[in-house]
Design a protein around this motif. Structure first.
Motif, short mmCIF file in Angstrom:
data_model
loop_
_atom_site.label_atom_id
_atom_site.label_comp_id
_atom_site.label_asym_id
_atom_site.label_seq_id
_atom_site.Cartn_x
_atom_site.Cartn_y
_atom_site.Cartn_z
N THR A 29 0.85 -1.20 0.00
CA THR A 29 0.00 0.00 0.00
C THR A 29 0.88 1.24 0.00
N ALA A 30 0.60 2.17 -0.90
CA ALA A 30 1.37 3.40 -1.04
C ALA A 30 0.67 4.52 -0.28
N PHE A 31 1.46 5.34 0.43
CA PHE A 31 0.94 6.44 1.24
C PHE A 31 1.60 7.74 0.83
N ARG A 32 0.86 8.83 1.09
CA ARG A 32 1.35 10.20 0.91
C ARG A 32 0.96 10.99 2.15
N CYS A 33 1.96 11.38 2.92
CA CYS A 33 1.75 12.08 4.19
C CYS A 33 2.27 13.51 4.06
N ILE A 34 1.40 14.46 4.31
CA ILE A 34 1.75 15.89 4.24
C ILE A 34 1.82 16.44 5.66
N LEU A 35 3.01 16.82 6.09
CA LEU A 35 3.22 17.44 7.40
C LEU A 35 3.13 18.95 7.22
N LYS A 36 2.05 19.56 7.72
CA LYS A 36 1.76 20.96 7.41
C LYS A 36 2.39 21.92 8.41
N TYR A 37 1.96 21.89 9.65
CA TYR A 37 2.55 22.84 10.61
C TYR A 37 2.42 22.27 12.01
N LEU A 38 3.30 22.77 12.88
CA LEU A 38 3.36 22.40 14.29
C LEU A 38 2.94 23.61 15.12
N GLU A 39 2.00 23.43 15.99
CA GLU A 39 1.44 24.56 16.74
C GLU A 39 1.22 24.13 18.18
N GLY A 40 1.52 25.06 19.12
CA GLY A 40 1.27 24.76 20.51
C GLY A 40 1.93 25.75 21.44
N ALA A 41 1.48 25.69 22.67
CA ALA A 41 2.03 26.59 23.68
C ALA A 41 3.43 26.19 24.10
N ALA A 42 3.81 24.95 23.82
CA ALA A 42 5.14 24.49 24.22
C ALA A 42 6.23 24.99 23.29
N LEU A 43 5.89 25.59 22.16
CA LEU A 43 6.89 26.06 21.23
C LEU A 43 7.45 27.40 21.71
N THR A 44 8.74 27.57 21.47
CA THR A 44 9.44 28.79 21.88
C THR A 44 9.60 29.70 20.67
N GLU A 177 -0.47 19.46 26.40
CA GLU A 177 -1.67 20.26 26.31
C GLU A 177 -1.47 21.40 25.32
N LYS A 178 -2.53 21.67 24.57
CA LYS A 178 -2.59 22.78 23.62
C LYS A 178 -1.45 22.74 22.60
N SER A 179 -1.05 21.55 22.22
CA SER A 179 -0.02 21.39 21.19
C SER A 179 -0.44 20.25 20.27
N HIS A 180 -0.25 20.44 18.97
CA HIS A 180 -0.62 19.40 18.02
C HIS A 180 0.15 19.62 16.72
N LEU A 181 0.13 18.60 15.91
CA LEU A 181 0.73 18.64 14.57
C LEU A 181 -0.38 18.47 13.55
N GLN A 182 -0.50 19.40 12.63
CA GLN A 182 -1.50 19.32 11.57
C GLN A 182 -0.91 18.54 10.39
N TYR A 183 -1.62 17.49 9.95
CA TYR A 183 -1.10 16.64 8.88
C TYR A 183 -2.27 16.09 8.06
N ALA A 184 -1.93 15.49 6.94
CA ALA A 184 -2.90 14.80 6.08
C ALA A 184 -2.26 13.51 5.58
#
Length: 1387
Positions: A29-44, A177-184
């Motif tokens: 099975t072939a996959f295509r994963c798009i890593l869009k952006y990283l967002e959260g309060a833990a980022l500096t 908490e309040k941190s996630h990675l947006q992907y497809a």
């Protein structure tokens, strides 16, 4: 370091867990994963972050593949939202581990600067992306964007022993908490076309370069979104040899000593006298793109050079082979079609040895045996070759590698020599060398990266065609995939497809021979290779073969009683008279052993009048259950090379005048209105076969046809248009053997063959030799056909003073045209003088040239409008009127005082001058064309060919050089069916067949670049050019040719004789060497061909029919040569339709041969007809048999039902443009009911339902045919194929009884049935054998809980044996309640 090594070392992947490798599925099975952006309060704010993606197996706590790293991106904060790091990067990969425990792990890494200027990487968190759901299917890709929750810590926590799957059960993981990675994440089907370039479980970005892919098209930078493959280049490796250091003898001696020591060390034993011997030396050759093998490597067997030089059979030399050569050579050519001009592509060589134990005979097998011995496979050396600039054709020498360096084959390799011994030779060859000659079959050679970037299109010299010259003994012909396999490989058991091969590491001893190679050799690469060029598939019988035994033509014994025969012959059939008008008596067929061809050749009555007289058709005694008996029939067959015959409809009438079904019913012709004809009963057809109309030598072939062949007759139902069955009769009784006339009576079995749906092949038992009763085929005898065969001899009368026949010459040599006396008679007319001389007179140009006559008439309109002259009195009256008109004009001119006009002759002269100018101009214009046409006719020879399907017509053309200097002449042919024989072996073969005595010249022709043959001619030299005309297309003109007499009113047998040929076709060949020196005009007259056997298949419309037909033993085929040297010959097949795949393959001595057919069906009710010719010679000179195939395309309807239970369904009928009165007919009326069951009106362009009721009598898969017939025009409107899948009902009770066999009165029995319901119920009874079991009552009603006694009557059986009879008890809806089984033993 080369580009291949850089790509290879940069992309080394970690394999999956060993348990996963054992259960790996074949698909990926072939996959295509798009890593869009990283967002959260833990980022500096301002810090740089990187994403790392890996594959993880949660079931076995195992990371695999290779970690992918993104670019570093800084986090940016914006008003009213937390800090965000945008990546927008795409990752591609494919995996076959479709398990819910497989996931992709994303790790967030922060980059911090150290005081010394370096950087430090800190893991900030991770998350898990599930790839497959609970059903081992890819995650639903409907949602475009998803938010991945992140956990604190590092993904190394997943390796902790307390980690549990799924992640939600782990109390040790804390969500950020309040941190996630947006992907497809979604599947990517376009990636499947590059599976052969991209290894499994390797994560790559669309910005990376994949060797073998073209850069992204246009402004797009992602080359994997829509991948485009580079064009492959085919290359050949020839004269391959391997040299080992310091010599082959010393290398193998040291290797065997080390292996024997290692064997004793592992066994902890003392030397026991046993040893290790070399069985085979193999070389794996494959193309590698730095990431993986593009295709499975080819396997070749190497042999010592000394064995090839002395011509010995390849043996298995051990350590004591002192006379072995110093090199291992390959006796065949390696064909690599997957090479791509890319710097990372390389050809990988892996040398491996196969060892076996050899020693004492007590208890252990010797090395020569293939079973029961210990076998070990070791890799000893490998090498990689990357093409260099300008490497078109060159000798290549590569150093071999060994030891602990990583190689593409992923195996442990034997160590290299020690440094002390390597001083004797250079460092670059201390492990040995591999040497070969490389060439390509295209003008573009393998290039380097600089040429790809520059797109340099410089062309180089095309390599010559490889030849089989004796000067190069090591250069052999190209071999198929995996050349040079030994008998031990082919005899060893094979692994199934998709199973991994055995490990070849140190000490991996295996019992039972070599078992790991056959999966690669016998089956193609399971992963798709979209970049490969399509190839013809090797023949593999995937379907159970059906036996091509034909019909048993010898079964013509009479089963009618004497009273029935007396009524049959007293019915008034037409009398058969000989040439003296005397009746011909019925005689018994002659003994086949008494046939003499000399008697046929010496017979003074060479004319043969073949008479086929169809008398009656009777029902078989055992066909009482299979179906209803037809009311009318018609016959189809083909005799010799005459066209196929379809007889008119014949009604079956009993001998006592009624229509009751008796053992034999007369055949009576019907009128167009459906009434019976007034003529005598029966149908009589005549064929006139006169040797004066046959081709030279064809009389012998016709006699051979009668002696060896059978006539196949198909019997059709005249009302339902369904096939009743087929019969076959031997034609040998038609041989007169010197008698004036012969007449024989035959009673033929009419049998039908039912082909069940394709079943799965259960092992090799279905393919064994002699399996003449294949699976899925059922033969049933339907009736018996009575006919008379007669042959009336006639003398050949010839007209006095005329030549015997205008037959073509028996000579196969065409003389060159002579220029003398070859002026055409277009401008000369010959007159027969009284003295026999030849007198010629000239003719006017207007008489011989219509174009000039039209031009002259166009200048004078009155000439075109002038009425034709009429003779006699009308001409005299016209002349008198013209004179009177002239006198009137003279008097008018005299009275007016004018002089009469005397300029009429001047106008006529001017008109003649204009005509002469036109003639002169026309002559000047056509002079050159006329001279060229006359010169061409002077050098033109004409040859007539009587072409028959599949038969090669051979002739020679005498070509003469008319010049006094030598010339190289080019032969040009303008039709593909006419060719020059270039191979002297083929030329000699055809001369032996035609008994030609002209010499054969070796290496006569030279092929140009455009494949046109050239021949060198000396001054005034004459050579013979061999030609062959062969066609495999069935000419439609032959179908409308002659037929037998007796089908239509007033048919003339003389006009329908075999000698009338169809319209001839003309082909030209031109022999030229700059200027034409000879022209050959070949006139083709197609002739009907012989049909030896007919097959009919019914198949669903618009689908492919795939059938495997087993050929009978070759010596049983009519026309096969007797006493052929060399045992069984190889058979070849050719099909008349080029769009049909038809092939066969020789499976070895003693093995059967099968023909594989793949036919594309058309729309219903289309019938596709084609022919297959079978040959026993490689040059396809003349077929030994020609088979005729009919493919009936029907509309398919799948029905799933239970035996003995009624299943209801409906069909939608669509009306034609005109209203029709139609009726539905079925092939199994006892099992398929239709409603309405009679004739009904199908409205024009309307829709109507046809209701069906299916009650099968036996379980399994089978076909039922349904025809919708126009009862007025007897045309087929629609046709269906019902594919039944019938289940066996559950048997609740079983009984067994014994009955006497051989007739009798039968037997009455009773069984009881209890109603299990509390209320009264109505039940119906039915059985699968109504011919053996009858019920006292077909239905009964019983109260709730009561017992009912069912009365049974068993019919007597004619023979002993056992029968299982099922009794079905159905409810009021005809659903099965219970089924009883009665086992009847007839003793």
């Amino acid at each position: 370091m080369s580009e291949w090594e850089r790509v290879f070392l940069r992309n080394v992947i970690l394999p999956p867990h060993c348990q996963r490798r054992r259960t790996r599925q074949p698909g990926s099975t072939a996959f295509r994963c798009i890593l869009k952006y990283l967002e959260g309060a833990a980022l500096t704010q301002g810090a740089e972050y990187q994403l790392r993606l890996s594959l993880f197996d949660a079931t076995y706590h195992h990371f695999f593949g290779r970690t992918w790293r993104s670019s570093r991106r800084a986090a940016r904060a914006a008003p009213l939202r937390p800090a965000r790091a945008a990546f927008n990067e795409t990752v591609y990969f494919h995996t076959s581990l479709n398990h819910p425990g497989i996931a992709a792990v994303v790790e967030v890494v922060a980059t911090a600067r150290k005081g010394d200027g370096g950087s430090r990487h800190l893991s900030c968190g991770f998350g898990l992306i599930p790839l497959f759901g609970s059903g081992s299917e890819a995650t639903d890709p409907a949602a475009e964007d998803r938010a991945l929750k992140l956990y604190h810590g590092t993904p190394r926590a997943l390796l902790h022993p307390r980690f549990q799957d799924p992640v939600e059960k782990n109390k040790y993981l804390t969500v950020m908490e309040k941190s996630h990675l947006q992907y497809a994440l979604k599947t990517h089907q376009p990636l499947e076309m590059i599976f052969h370039l991209l290894p499994e479980n390797l994560l790559v970005s669309g910005l990376q370069t994949i060797p073998g892919l073209l850069p992204a098209h246009g402004d797009a930078s992602d080359c994997l979104q829509k991948p485009r493959l580079m064009k492959p280049v085919t290359c050949y490796l020839e004269r391959l040899s391997v040299r080992l250091y310091p010599s082959l003898e010393e290398f193998e001696e040291e290797l065997l000593d080390l292996l024997n020591s290692d064997r004793l060390l592992q066994a902890n034993a003392a030397p026991d006298g046993d040893g290790v011997a070399v069985r085979e030396r193999r070389l794996h050759v494959g193309v590698h793109n730095g990431l993986r093998f593009v295709q499975a490597p080819q396997v070749a067997v190497l042999v010592p050079e000394a064995e090839v030089v002395r011509g010995g059979c390849p043996g298995v030399p051990g350590s004591g082979a002192r006379g072995a050569g110093q090199a291992l050579v390959l006796r065949s050519r390696i064909h690599l079609s997957e090479m791509v001009p890319h710097p990372a592509f390389g050809v990988c060589f892996q040398l491996e040895y196969v060892f076996c134990s050899s020693g004492r005979a007590g208890g252990k097998a010797l090395p020569g045996s293939a079973h029961g011995e210990t076998a070990d496979i070791r890799s000893v050396r490998w090498a990689i070759w990357s093409p260099v600039l300008g490497a078109g054709e060159a000798e290549v020498v590569l150093p071999l590698r060994g030891g602990a360096c990583r190689g593409p084959c992923q195996t442990l390799v034997y160590r290299t020599p020690t440094s002390g011994r390597s001083s004797r030779q250079g460092k670059h060859v201390e492990s040995g060398t591999v040497q070969f000659y490389v060439s390509t079959d295209s003008e573009e050679h393998l290039v380097t990266a600089a040429e790809i970037l520059r797109k340099d299109k410089d062309e180089s010299e095309k390599p010559p065609t490889p030849s089989l010259s004796p000067q190069a003994p090591l250069r052999m012909a190209a071999s198929p995939r995996g050349p040079g396999l030994s008998a031990s490989q082919l005899s060893a058991p094979a692994w199934g497809r998709g199973q991994p091969p055995a490990r070849r590491g140190r000490g991996s001893w295996q019992e039972g021979g070599i078992t790991h190679l056959e999966a690669d050799l016998g089956s193609p690469d399971p992963e798709p290779c979209a970049g490969d060029q399509l190839r013809a598939l090797p023949f593999a019988p995937l379907q159970v073969p059906i036996a091509a035994m034909g019909l048993q033509a010898g079964s013509s014994r009479t089963l009618l009683s004497r009273a029935s025969l007396a009524r049959l012959h007293a019915a008034g059939f037409p009398e058969i008279l000989d040439h003296n008008q005397e009746p011909v008596e019925i005689s018994e067929p002659v003994d086949p052993a008494s046939f003499s061809p000399r008697l046929e050749e010496a017979d003074p009555l060479q004319g043969n009048e073949i008479i086929l007289q169809f008398l009656a058709f009777g029902r078989d005694a055992q066909d009482g259950v299979e179906g209803t008996w037809p009311r009318t029939i018609f016959l189809t067959f083909q005799f010799y090379r005459f066209p196929p015959v379809t007889t008119p409809r014949l009604q079956l009438v009993s001998t006592d005048g009624g229509l009751a079904a008796v053992p034999a019913q007369l055949l009576v012709r019907m009128n167009k209105d459906g009434t019976l004809g007034t003529g005598p009963p029966g149908l009589q057809l005549k064929y006139m076969v006169d040797p004066t109309f046959l081709r030279p030598g064809e009389q012998r072939w016709f006699v051979r046809y009668l002696a060896e062949h059978s006539l196949q007759i198909d019997v059709w139902d005249g009302d339902s248009l369904l096939l009743v069955g087929s019969a076959a009769v031997k034609l040998e009784p038609l041989l007169r053997q010197g008698r004036a006339a012969v007449r024989t009576h035959h009673e033929l079995e009419v049998a039908t063959t039912e082909y069940e749906p394709d079943v799965t092949v259960m092992g090799r038992e279905a393919l064994r030799h002699g399996a003449l009763r294949p699976l899925g085929v059922r033969v049933a005898v339907r009736g018996r056909l009575h006919l008379c065969l007669a042959n009336i001899g006639h003398p050949c009368e010839e007209t006095p003073g005329q030549p015997p026949s205008l037959l073509p010459s028996r000579s196969r040599v065409l003389p060159a045209p002579d220029g003398a006396g070859s002026i055409p008679a277009g401008s000369w007319i010959s007159l027969n003088a009284a003295v026999g001389g030849r007198v010629s007179r000239a003719r006017r140009l207007v008489e011989v040239d219509g174009e000039l006559a039209a031009a002259l008439c166009g200048r004078r309109p009155e000439a075109r409008l002038a009425p034709p002259a009429v003779p006699g009195e009308a001409t005299a009256a016209r002349r008198r009127k013209l004179r009177r008109m002239a006198l009137v004009r003279q008097r008018e001119d005299a009275g007016g005082g004018r002089m009469p006009q005397l300029s009429g002759w001047q106008e006529q002269r001017a008109r003649h001058l204009r005509d002469l100018q036109i003639i002169d101009a026309y002559r000047e214009r056509v002079k050159g064309e006329s001279i060229s046409r006359m010169l061409s006719q002077a050098i033109t020879a004409t040859h007539t060919v009587h072409a028959v399907l599949g038969t090669a017509e051979f002739f020679e053309f005498a070509l003469k050089n008319p010049y006094g200097v030598q010339h190289t002449v080019t032969i040009e042919v303008d039709h593909p069916e006419l060719s020059v024989i270039l191979d002297p072996r083929e030329w000699r073969h055809f001369k032996e067949l035609t008994k030609s005595v002209t010499p054969v010249e070796e290496e006569m022709f030279h092929l140009r670049d455009d494949l046109r043959p050239q021949v060198y001619l000396r001054p005034k030299e004459t050579v013979r050019i061999p030609f062959k005309y062969q066609t495999f297309s069935a000419d439609p003109a032959v179908v409308v040719a002659q037929g037998p007499a007796g089908l239509g009113a007033g048919a003339d047998a003389a006009n329908r004789s075999l000698g009338k040929s169809g319209a001839g076709r003309t082909k030209h060949i031109q022999v030229s060497g700059g200027k034409p020196i000879a022209l050959l005009r070949v006139k083709v007259e197609p002739q009907p061909h012989v049909v030896d056997q007919t097959f009919r298949f019914y198949h669903p419309e618009l689908t492919f029919l795939k059938k495997t037909i087993r050929l009978p033993p070759w010596h049983t085929l009519p026309g096969a040569p007797v006493g052929m040297p060399g045992g069984e010959p190889e058979m070849f097949v050719r099909c008349s339709d080029p769009d049909i795949i038809c092939e066969t393959k020789n499976m070895g001595p003693g093995e059967p041969q099968d023909i594989f057919l793949k036919v594309a069906g058309g729309p219903s009710p289309q019938i596709k007809k084609f022919f297959v010719a079978i040959y026993t010679d490689a040059w396809l000179a003349a077929p030994v048999q020609i088979w005729q195939f009919y493919l009936h395309s029907l509309q398919r309807l799948d029905v799933s039902c239970t035996a003995g239970q009624l299943s209801r369904l409906s069909l939608l009928l669509r009306g034609t443009p005109a209203p029709r009165r139609v009726q539905a007919f079925t092939s199994h009326p006892q099992e398929l009911e239709v409603d309405p069951d009679g004739t009904f009106l199908l409205p024009a362009n309307g829709i109507q339902d046809l209701y069906l009721g299916v009650r099968p009598r036996r379980a399994g898969s089978r076909f039922i045919y349904l025809n919708l017939v126009d009862v007025e025009s007897h045309q087929l409107v629609s046709s269906w194929l019902l594919c039944l899948s019938c289940r066996q009902p559950l048997i609740s009770k079983a009984f067994e009884i014994s009955l006497p066999a051989g007739g009798g009165r039968g037997c009455n029995k009773r069984i009881t049935y209890t109603n299990p319901y509390p209320s009264p119920r109505l039940y119906f009874l039915c059985t699968n054998r109504p011919d053996l079991l009858q019920f006292k009552e077909d239905s009964f009603e019983v109260a709730g809980g009561e017992v009912y006694t069912i009365g049974l009557r068993f019919a007597p059986s004619q023979g002993a044996g056992e029968e299982e009879i099922l009794i079905h008890i159905n409810d009021h809806e005809d659903k099965n309640e219970e089924t009883f089984c009665v086992k009847v033993v007839y003793q």
